[in-house]
Motif scaffolding. Structure first.
Motif, PDB file in Angstrom:
ATOM      1  N   VAL A 113     -18.842   8.914 -22.917  1.00 43.84           N
ATOM      2  CA  VAL A 113     -17.999   9.833 -23.678  1.00 43.84           C
ATOM      3  C   VAL A 113     -18.087  11.227 -23.061  1.00 43.84           C
ATOM      4  O   VAL A 113     -19.185  11.758 -22.881  1.00 43.84           O
ATOM      5  N   PRO A 114     -16.956  11.850 -22.694  1.00 48.42           N
ATOM      6  CA  PRO A 114     -17.002  13.183 -22.090  1.00 48.42           C
ATOM      7  C   PRO A 114     -17.653  14.197 -23.018  1.00 48.42           C
ATOM      8  O   PRO A 114     -17.495  14.138 -24.236  1.00 48.42           O
ATOM      9  N   SER A 115     -18.387  15.135 -22.438  1.00 45.52           N
ATOM     10  CA  SER A 115     -19.098  16.126 -23.237  1.00 45.52           C
ATOM     11  C   SER A 115     -18.160  17.173 -23.818  1.00 45.52           C
ATOM     12  O   SER A 115     -18.549  17.909 -24.710  1.00 45.52           O
ATOM     13  N   CYS A 116     -16.929  17.270 -23.289  1.00 49.00           N
ATOM     14  CA  CYS A 116     -15.939  18.202 -23.817  1.00 49.00           C
ATOM     15  C   CYS A 116     -14.677  17.429 -24.183  1.00 49.00           C
ATOM     16  O   CYS A 116     -14.615  16.209 -24.036  1.00 49.00           O
ATOM     17  N   GLY A 117     -13.662  18.145 -24.669  1.00 51.43           N
ATOM     18  CA  GLY A 117     -12.416  17.510 -25.051  1.00 51.43           C
ATOM     19  C   GLY A 117     -11.646  17.003 -23.846  1.00 51.43           C
ATOM     20  O   GLY A 117     -12.063  17.149 -22.695  1.00 51.43           O
ATOM     21  N   MET A 118     -10.476  16.391 -24.131  1.00 51.51           N
ATOM     22  CA  MET A 118      -9.669  15.820 -23.064  1.00 51.51           C
ATOM     23  C   MET A 118      -9.163  16.882 -22.104  1.00 51.51           C
ATOM     24  O   MET A 118      -9.035  16.642 -20.915  1.00 51.51           O
ATOM     25  N   ASN A 119      -8.844  18.068 -22.610  1.00 52.71           N
ATOM     26  CA  ASN A 119      -8.294  19.143 -21.777  1.00 52.71           C
ATOM     27  C   ASN A 119      -9.347  20.183 -21.424  1.00 52.71           C
ATOM     28  O   ASN A 119      -9.007  21.325 -21.098  1.00 52.71           O
ATOM     29  N   GLN A 120     -10.623  19.803 -21.507  1.00 54.29           N
ATOM     30  CA  GLN A 120     -11.701  20.730 -21.194  1.00 54.29           C
ATOM     31  C   GLN A 120     -12.692  20.080 -20.239  1.00 54.29           C
ATOM     32  O   GLN A 120     -12.698  18.862 -20.057  1.00 54.29           O
TER      33      GLN A 120
END
Length: 317
Positions: A113-120
């Motif tokens: 799971v990415p540590s930031c949002g989709m656009n971050q």
């Protein structure tokens, strides 16, 4: 109190309770998101000090995925490989573990799971430059201090990059050396790279250091040409016999960037794609001049002088 007011009071209390639960849920989500993007330790070996002892520095790295990932040591990887008869069998077993039925049916692990949002993206926000005295001379090491979620830029722009020099000394200075966004073009051959530079003076105990800073960025190939201006005195003879000495500007150019030799990772960890277990041998490739031009003029001493300038660059093994 009227009957109508007695009826509204329980509704008001329920609304407050629901609002509090909702706020707590939002705060918990924000806290979880910010907790994932953080600095984590990353030790690198930089050489030996003047006493001959090995020097390992925690340069840090920004956590790109949530969850805790245990990075296997080099010895552990060797012990795992010894269990198999050949490297081919070892790679096949890893491939079966990664692409087997259990892996496809299971849900996405927390480590993916990415540590930031989709656009971050999780980026360093504070970097310190340490000067280490090693056996073969002084060396500068960049250490990441803090990380946070930044908006992922789609355009090639110059972005701020704060670096602290001579930390915890009377000469501590913070400079915005600049950098380029990680935006990519439609083709992987082009990337956002610095094309215009400036310099800043940094006062030190022994001398004044000249720090190069980035002024502008453009989409270029990995190996690219940048302007580099040199000045010469040129002598010009006019038709009426008058001799004139003037300044001549020549953009001789420079080749910058690195040449990609492909992905050298042969085996990646199924739990952490950024962790490589097996690397192939490196192939050196340099960015060198491809085309050139010539500029001829009469020097101050009346001699014909020719200066070559770079017009294009290419990768060469």
């Amino acid at each position: 109190m009227t009957i109508f007011q007695q009826f509204l009071l329980p509704l008001f209390v329920i609304q407050l309770i629901l609002r509090g639960v909702s706020n707590k849920h939002i705060q918990r989500n924000l806290f979880t998101q910010r907790l994932c993007c953080r600095r984590q330790s990353h030790f690198v070996y930089i050489g030996k000090d003047i006493s001959g002892s090995p020097v390992n520095v925690d340069v840090g790295m920004c956590k790109t995925h949530c969850g805790t990932t245990i990075r296997p040591s080099h010895d552990a990887g060797q012990q795992e490989y010894v269990k198999y008869a050949s490297m081919l069998e070892f790679l096949r077993s890893k491939r079966m573990k990664t692409h087997g039925p259990a892996a496809s049916e299971s849900s996405v692990p927390l480590s993916q799971v990415p540590s930031c949002g989709m656009n971050q993206v999780c980026e360093p926000t504070a970097t310190r430059v340490d000067r280490m005295l090693l056996f073969d001379g002084a060396r500068e090491v960049e250490v990441i201090q803090e990380c946070q979620c930044e908006i992922k830029l789609t355009q090639c722009l110059r972005v701020p990059a704060l670096k602290t020099y001579y930390s915890e000394t009377p000469y501590e200075t913070v400079l915005d050396v600049g950098g380029c966004s990680r935006s990519k073009a439609s083709t992987e051959r082009f990337s956002c790279v610095p094309t215009k530079f400036d310099s800043a003076l940094l006062e030190t105990p022994n001398q004044v250091d000249l720090i190069q800073t980035v002024v502008a960025c453009e989409l270029k190939e990995s190996c690219y040409r940048v302007p580099y201006v040199e000045y010469y005195y040129e002598t010009v003879f006019h038709g009426d016999g008058v001799k004139e000495e003037r300044l001549k500007e020549i953009d001789v150019g420079r080749c910058l960037g690195g040449c990609s030799t492909g992905n050298r990772c042969l085996l990646r960890s199924p739990d952490d794609p950024e962790n490589c277990h097996l690397w192939s041998e490196s192939h050196t490739s340099s960015c060198v001049p491809q085309g050139y031009g010539s500029h001829s003029f009469i020097s101050q001493h009346g001699q014909l002088r020719t200066i070559l300038s770079i017009s294009s660059c290419m990768c060469q093994n």
